[in-house]
Scaffold this motif. Structure first.
Motif, PDB file in Angstrom:
ATOM      1  N   ILE A  14      -7.632 -29.505  -4.036  1.00  0.00           N
ATOM      2  CA  ILE A  14      -6.700 -30.039  -5.028  1.00  0.00           C
ATOM      3  C   ILE A  14      -7.087 -31.456  -5.436  1.00  0.00           C
ATOM      4  CG2 ILE A  14      -4.316 -30.825  -5.396  1.00  0.00           C
ATOM      5  CD1 ILE A  14      -3.387 -28.476  -3.697  1.00  0.00           C
ATOM      6  N   VAL A  15      -7.545 -32.250  -4.455  1.00  0.00           N
ATOM      7  CA  VAL A  15      -7.830 -33.665  -4.718  1.00  0.00           C
ATOM      8  C   VAL A  15      -8.965 -33.859  -5.719  1.00  0.00           C
ATOM      9  CG1 VAL A  15      -8.494 -35.856  -3.696  1.00  0.00           C
ATOM     10  CG2 VAL A  15      -6.904 -34.351  -2.490  1.00  0.00           C
ATOM     11  N   PRO A  16     -10.170 -33.295  -5.484  1.00  0.00           N
ATOM     12  CA  PRO A  16     -11.217 -33.483  -6.498  1.00  0.00           C
ATOM     13  C   PRO A  16     -10.891 -32.821  -7.824  1.00  0.00           C
ATOM     14  CG  PRO A  16     -11.948 -31.925  -4.815  1.00  0.00           C
ATOM     15  CD  PRO A  16     -10.680 -32.550  -4.323  1.00  0.00           C
ATOM     16  N   TYR A  17     -10.226 -31.645  -7.771  1.00  0.00           N
ATOM     17  CA  TYR A  17      -9.902 -30.971  -9.030  1.00  0.00           C
ATOM     18  C   TYR A  17      -8.924 -31.795  -9.850  1.00  0.00           C
ATOM     19  CZ  TYR A  17      -8.641 -27.495 -12.476  1.00  0.00           C
ATOM     20  OH  TYR A  17      -8.426 -26.865 -13.672  1.00  0.00           O
ATOM     21  N   ALA A  18      -7.792 -32.149  -9.225  1.00  0.00           N
ATOM     22  CA  ALA A  18      -6.762 -32.893  -9.952  1.00  0.00           C
ATOM     23  C   ALA A  18      -7.266 -34.259 -10.391  1.00  0.00           C
ATOM     24  CB  ALA A  18      -5.514 -33.049  -9.078  1.00  0.00           C
ATOM     25  N   GLY A  19      -7.995 -34.933  -9.509  1.00  0.00           N
ATOM     26  CA  GLY A  19      -8.478 -36.278  -9.828  1.00  0.00           C
ATOM     27  C   GLY A  19      -9.474 -36.289 -10.962  1.00  0.00           C
ATOM     28  N   ILE A  20     -10.494 -35.431 -10.874  1.00  0.00           N
ATOM     29  CA  ILE A  20     -11.524 -35.398 -11.920  1.00  0.00           C
ATOM     30  C   ILE A  20     -10.956 -34.836 -13.211  1.00  0.00           C
ATOM     31  CG2 ILE A  20     -13.730 -34.328 -12.574  1.00  0.00           C
ATOM     32  CD1 ILE A  20     -14.515 -34.525  -9.611  1.00  0.00           C
ATOM     33  N   ASP A  21     -10.149 -33.781 -13.105  1.00  0.00           N
ATOM     34  CA  ASP A  21      -9.532 -33.185 -14.295  1.00  0.00           C
ATOM     35  C   ASP A  21      -8.736 -34.231 -15.068  1.00  0.00           C
ATOM     36  OD1 ASP A  21      -8.540 -31.398 -16.131  1.00  0.00           O
ATOM     37  OD2 ASP A  21      -7.030 -30.552 -14.813  1.00  0.00           O
ATOM     38  N   LEU A  22      -7.860 -34.943 -14.370  1.00  0.00           N
ATOM     39  CA  LEU A  22      -7.010 -35.940 -15.019  1.00  0.00           C
ATOM     40  C   LEU A  22      -7.822 -37.119 -15.536  1.00  0.00           C
ATOM     41  CD1 LEU A  22      -4.200 -36.938 -15.775  1.00  0.00           C
ATOM     42  CD2 LEU A  22      -3.971 -37.881 -13.478  1.00  0.00           C
ATOM     43  N   ALA A  23      -8.781 -37.592 -14.729  1.00  0.00           N
ATOM     44  CA  ALA A  23      -9.575 -38.748 -15.131  1.00  0.00           C
ATOM     45  C   ALA A  23     -10.418 -38.448 -16.374  1.00  0.00           C
ATOM     46  CB  ALA A  23     -10.477 -39.185 -13.974  1.00  0.00           C
ATOM     47  N   TYR A  76      -9.891 -36.016 -18.573  1.00  0.00           N
ATOM     48  CA  TYR A  76      -8.966 -35.762 -19.681  1.00  0.00           C
ATOM     49  C   TYR A  76      -8.489 -37.070 -20.317  1.00  0.00           C
ATOM     50  CZ  TYR A  76      -4.828 -34.022 -22.151  1.00  0.00           C
ATOM     51  OH  TYR A  76      -3.890 -33.734 -23.111  1.00  0.00           O
ATOM     52  N   GLU A  77      -8.046 -38.002 -19.473  1.00  0.00           N
ATOM     53  CA  GLU A  77      -7.566 -39.292 -19.974  1.00  0.00           C
ATOM     54  C   GLU A  77      -8.687 -40.083 -20.649  1.00  0.00           C
ATOM     55  OE1 GLU A  77      -4.372 -41.071 -19.839  1.00  0.00           O
ATOM     56  OE2 GLU A  77      -3.975 -38.929 -19.899  1.00  0.00           O
ATOM     57  N   THR A  78      -9.879 -40.065 -20.045  1.00  0.00           N
ATOM     58  CA  THR A  78     -11.006 -40.807 -20.608  1.00  0.00           C
ATOM     59  C   THR A  78     -11.377 -40.287 -21.984  1.00  0.00           C
ATOM     60  OG1 THR A  78     -11.880 -41.264 -18.399  1.00  0.00           O
ATOM     61  CG2 THR A  78     -13.408 -41.496 -20.243  1.00  0.00           C
ATOM     62  N   LEU A  79     -11.463 -38.963 -22.121  1.00  0.00           N
ATOM     63  CA  LEU A  79     -11.828 -38.363 -23.405  1.00  0.00           C
ATOM     64  C   LEU A  79     -10.750 -38.618 -24.454  1.00  0.00           C
ATOM     65  CD1 LEU A  79     -13.283 -34.924 -22.214  1.00  0.00           C
ATOM     66  CD2 LEU A  79     -14.562 -36.882 -23.109  1.00  0.00           C
ATOM     67  N   LYS A  80      -9.489 -38.451 -24.055  1.00  0.00           N
ATOM     68  CA  LYS A  80      -8.395 -38.639 -25.008  1.00  0.00           C
ATOM     69  C   LYS A  80      -8.307 -40.096 -25.460  1.00  0.00           C
ATOM     70  CE  LYS A  80      -4.054 -38.860 -23.792  1.00  0.00           C
ATOM     71  NZ  LYS A  80      -2.688 -38.558 -23.307  1.00  0.00           N
TER      72      LYS A  80
END
Length: 484
Positions: A361-370, A372-376
């Protein structure tokens, strides 16, 4: 210069009242609309079809569904196109709605809207934003640099955006969307800034969208599980052969084995995740109820919420894996599968693979969110004139970020699935997480940790697309964003 359809070109001279936003006569408004019609009538046949409207409004960032809404609303004779009179009637009705919304925002009735008025108006319908965010919204419409919006700027900005009320405007400005790729369900950062009734209706819409999305991509998901556990479907050597073998073994319906329990666990997982996420956010905010969480705080809240939700529904994850891998006739259903597992392997079987699942959960949620936010945020910084990234930008950001998250967490997902698949047979080894990692690396090398990745990545785009289409439809059906 412009022309009335079928007539000579005319000089466009429109005098409008800055407060009422209406021209001194209907004929002068028609002259302004004639220029717009002329720009959109690409083949100059005196009619605008959907294709011309999509092409002409592409630079405004309107979605295909928004353009279709315009045509449906304006096409009174149901011939599939808009003639000049239908076009004018649509704009007349739409500008009347826009004027009502403008008046709602213009709280001091001075004919202009400032950032504070945007903030106050959104707060009144349950959407809390900072003054800085309100100013960014304002700048996206402020063409003269005055840091206020007059009627002309408001009208021109929303001229072809099929908004009906302030809730629609709020969704446009603070667009939040639930995209389910069948792995981890992201908790949108804007959900808690909406009214609570709207939030739960939106979560239900997202859960239903995810159910349809997972059903549509279930064959790829089943193939992924088989590749993770066996390397391929027994007796086959490639993806196509695996699909053929599955159908031959259990019929076409076998491609959806395990999908029922996969859908069943979505509702409680979504509800638990969001509820816990909200509670953690309240703790992190402390006394500042209107404060916004930064990236690492949202990552922490999302990871903890995901961990709690996964702990609660994890037995269903194990059940899904066993049902996915079962042979025809092995179990009569979910209840029978659970009963046999309990009798043969004890209650501990329902938490096999729990540790790698939690760690994943940690690498998935962290990288996914990071990501996503960076691209947006990168898109927003390059497009300062727009407050809303738009649907396709968000879908693209979600697909890329989800893919990056999966790449990082996939080895843990594979080990989790193999542990879930281990049945307690007398004399058979029951390998731990570290033993499985060593086994895979020794026998299959690093590529072994990524078995089944191809079908998993293949399902991302269709999963996101199906999820979005169904989500948008359910959002309209359930009236998301409309306070009750």
């Amino acid at each position: 210069m412009s022309r009335l359809p079928g007539g000579p070109r005319v000089v466009l001279t429109v005098t409008t009242n800055p407060v009422t936003g209406t021209g001194t006569s209907d004929s002068e408004r028609k002259q302004r609309w004639a220029e717009l019609f002329d720009q959109l009538d690409l083949n100059k046949d005196g009619r605008i079809d959907v294709r011309e409207l999509r092409t002409g409004l592409a630079e405004r960032g309107l979605t295909r569904s928004s353009v279709d809404q315009i045509v449906r609303a304006g096409d009174t004779n149901q011939d599939g196109v808009l003639d000049f009179e239908e076009f004018c009637q649509y704009l007349r009705t739409h500008e009347r709605r826009l004027k009502l919304m403008f008046s709602t925002l213009d709280r001091n009735n001075d004919g202009e809207i400032d950032g504070a008025e945007i903030q106050q108006s959104l707060h009144s319908i349950g959407v809390d934003i900072s003054l800085k965010e309100a100013d960014r919204i304002l700048r996206s419409m402020d063409k003269d640099g005055s840091m206020t919006i007059d009627w002309h700027e408001w009208r021109d900005h929303f001229q072809f955006n099929p908004l009906h009320n302030m809730e629609d405007v709020a969704r446009y400005w603070k667009h939040s969307i639930i995209l389910d790729t069948g792995e981890q369900l992201r908790v949108p950062e804007d959900l808690s800034e909406q009214s609570k009734s709207s939030v739960w209706r939106q979560l239900i819409s997202g859960a239903l969208a995810g159910a349809v999305s997972r059903t549509g991509t279930a064959p790829l998901d089943r193939l992924k599980v088989f590749l993770q556990v066996h390397g391929s479907f027994p007796g086959t050597r490639n993806v196509l052969g695996s699909f053929q073998a599955m159908v031959k073994e259990g019929g076409l319906g076998s491609l959806w084995r395990g999908n029922g329990v996969n859908i069943l666990k979505m509702a409680p997982e979504t509800a638990i995740k969001f509820t816990v996420y909200e509670q953690i956010k309240c703790v992190l905010r402390g006394n500042d109820e209107t404060g916004h969480l930064n990236l690492h705080e949202r990552f922490l809240a999302g990871s903890l919420a995901g961990a709690v939700a996964q702990t609660a529904i994890y037995p269903l994850e194990v059940l899904k894996t066993r049902l996915t891998l079962r042979k025809t006739g092995q179990f009569s259903g979910m209840a029978d599968c659970a009963k046999q597992m309990l009798q043969r392997e004890s209650v501990k079987v329902f938490y096999k693979g729990y540790v790698p699942n939690l760690l994943g959960i940690v690498p998935y949620a962290g990288i996914d969110l990071a990501v996503y936010e960076t691209l947006k945020n990168s898109w927003i910084s390059r497009n300062t004139e727009s407050a809303n990234p738009g649907v396709m930008v968000l879908v693209g950001c979600g697909a890329v970020s989800s893919t990056c998250g999966q790449l990082a967490s996939y080895p843990l997902s594979l080990v989790r699935t193999r542990m879930q698949a281990q049945a307690s047979v007398k004399g058979a080894p029951q390998l731990s997480m570290t033993d499985l990692f060593q086994n895979i690396l020794t026998q299959e090398g690093v590529p072994g940790l990524y078995r089944g990745l191809s079908p998993n990545l293949l399902k991302v785009i269709p999963a996101v697309s199906i999820s979005y289409v169904v989500y948008e439809y359910m959002r309209k059906v359930m009236g998301v964003g409309v306070p009750r």
